[in-house]
Structures are given as C-alpha cells and as structure tokens.
Scaffold this motif. Structure first.
Motif, short mmCIF file in Angstrom:
data_model
loop_
_atom_site.label_atom_id
_atom_site.label_comp_id
_atom_site.label_asym_id
_atom_site.label_seq_id
_atom_site.Cartn_x
_atom_site.Cartn_y
_atom_site.Cartn_z
N UNK A 1 0.83 -1.19 0.00
CA UNK A 1 0.00 0.00 0.00
C UNK A 1 0.87 1.25 0.00
N UNK A 2 0.30 2.35 -0.49
CA UNK A 2 1.02 3.62 -0.59
C UNK A 2 0.25 4.73 0.10
N UNK A 3 0.98 5.65 0.72
CA UNK A 3 0.38 6.87 1.25
C UNK A 3 0.03 7.73 0.04
N UNK A 4 -1.21 8.22 0.00
CA UNK A 4 -1.69 9.03 -1.11
C UNK A 4 -2.58 10.14 -0.55
N UNK A 5 -1.95 11.12 0.09
CA UNK A 5 -2.66 12.22 0.74
C UNK A 5 -2.92 13.31 -0.30
N UNK A 6 -4.20 13.57 -0.64
CA UNK A 6 -4.51 14.54 -1.69
C UNK A 6 -4.14 15.98 -1.32
N UNK A 7 -3.89 16.25 -0.06
CA UNK A 7 -3.51 17.61 0.33
C UNK A 7 -2.06 17.91 -0.03
N UNK A 8 -1.28 16.86 -0.34
CA UNK A 8 0.12 17.06 -0.68
C UNK A 8 1.02 17.22 0.53
N UNK A 9 0.46 17.18 1.72
CA UNK A 9 1.26 17.29 2.94
C UNK A 9 1.56 15.90 3.47
N UNK A 10 2.58 15.76 4.31
CA UNK A 10 2.85 14.44 4.90
C UNK A 10 1.65 13.95 5.72
N UNK A 11 1.45 12.65 5.70
CA UNK A 11 0.34 12.03 6.44
C UNK A 11 0.75 11.83 7.89
N UNK A 12 -0.07 12.30 8.81
CA UNK A 12 0.21 12.14 10.23
C UNK A 12 0.07 10.68 10.64
N UNK A 13 1.01 10.21 11.43
CA UNK A 13 0.96 8.89 12.06
C UNK A 13 0.70 9.15 13.53
N UNK A 14 -0.32 8.50 14.07
CA UNK A 14 -0.78 8.80 15.43
C UNK A 14 -0.64 7.61 16.37
N UNK A 15 -0.57 7.90 17.66
CA UNK A 15 -0.45 6.86 18.68
C UNK A 15 -1.75 6.08 18.84
N UNK A 16 -2.87 6.67 18.42
CA UNK A 16 -4.20 6.06 18.45
C UNK A 16 -5.05 6.81 17.43
N UNK A 17 -6.17 6.24 16.98
CA UNK A 17 -7.03 7.01 16.09
C UNK A 17 -7.40 8.35 16.75
N UNK A 18 -7.19 9.44 16.04
CA UNK A 18 -7.40 10.80 16.56
C UNK A 18 -6.47 11.13 17.71
N UNK A 19 -5.43 10.33 17.93
CA UNK A 19 -4.51 10.53 19.05
C UNK A 19 -3.39 11.50 18.72
N UNK A 20 -2.41 11.53 19.61
CA UNK A 20 -1.25 12.41 19.45
C UNK A 20 -0.45 12.01 18.22
#
Length: 113
Positions: A32-51
């Motif tokens: 799978x590939x990161x494909x964020x349409x905003x062109x910004x890096x995709x946030x990786x979080x400690x939990x869904x909606x987390x830090x």
C-alpha cells in the motif's frame, strides 16, 4: 509537532496498541502507498485521533496490520519495513488491487496478518 518517521512510539503507546489488537504480523512487502490529496505528509498517530507520533510522505509504502472505525472515519494501524508505526487515516492510503487498479487499503484476513 510533526517529525519524520522512523521516530519511535513510546513503549507505553506500543503496549497499548498491542492490546488494541495490532497483533504481531510481519510486514507484507509494502503493498500500500500513502496518497494524501492535500500534498502534505500524512500524520501517524499513537491512536485514532490521538497524538501525532510522526509523518509519512506521499508515496511511502506501508502495510496495514489492523483497522478500526471511529464515528464515520476508518483508521489503519500500519507498519513500514517491519517497524510498527501507528494509526493513519485510511482514506489517504491506497493499495494495488491488481491489473493496474487501486483501491482504499484493505486489511488482510486474520490468518495472513
């Protein structure tokens, strides 16, 4: 604060993710590939909606290991090169569905995780 991965999740967060069902699956080849349409890096979080624990650039290969839905949003727990990273918004991850088509990231059957 957003820093590039491979920043490490705190040991406590890793333990909590393991308890949340992330399992001990090995990376499955970066299907799978990161494909964020905003062109910004995709946030990786400690939990869904987390830090925010770090970010992944567009085009980064990841392996989905687990998923959950919070409200109407689907989240994936991903790894990269065998390293368990954290939770990302599933809408910004696409996977090869074969024959040149791509689709939103599927989760492999439990027997293949």
């Amino acid at each position: 604060m957003t820093s590039s991965l491979p920043s490490r999740l705190p040991a406590l967060a890793g333990s909590l993710l393991l308890l949340a069902g992330a399992g001990d699956a090995a990376a499955q080849g970066g299907r799978c590939l990161v494909d964020d349409p905003t062109g910004t890096p995709l946030n990786v979080r400690t939990a869904p909606n987390g830090a925010i624990a770090g970010t992944l650039p567009n085009g980064a290969r990841v392996d989905p290991l687990d998923e959950t839905t919070v409200g109407t949003k689907r989240w994936l727990f991903v790894s990269r090169d065998g390293e368990r990273l954290g939770w990302v918004f599933a809408a910004y991850v696409v996977c090869d569905a074969g024959e040149g088509t791509r689709e939103a990231a599927p989760i492999p059957p439990a027997g293949q995780r």
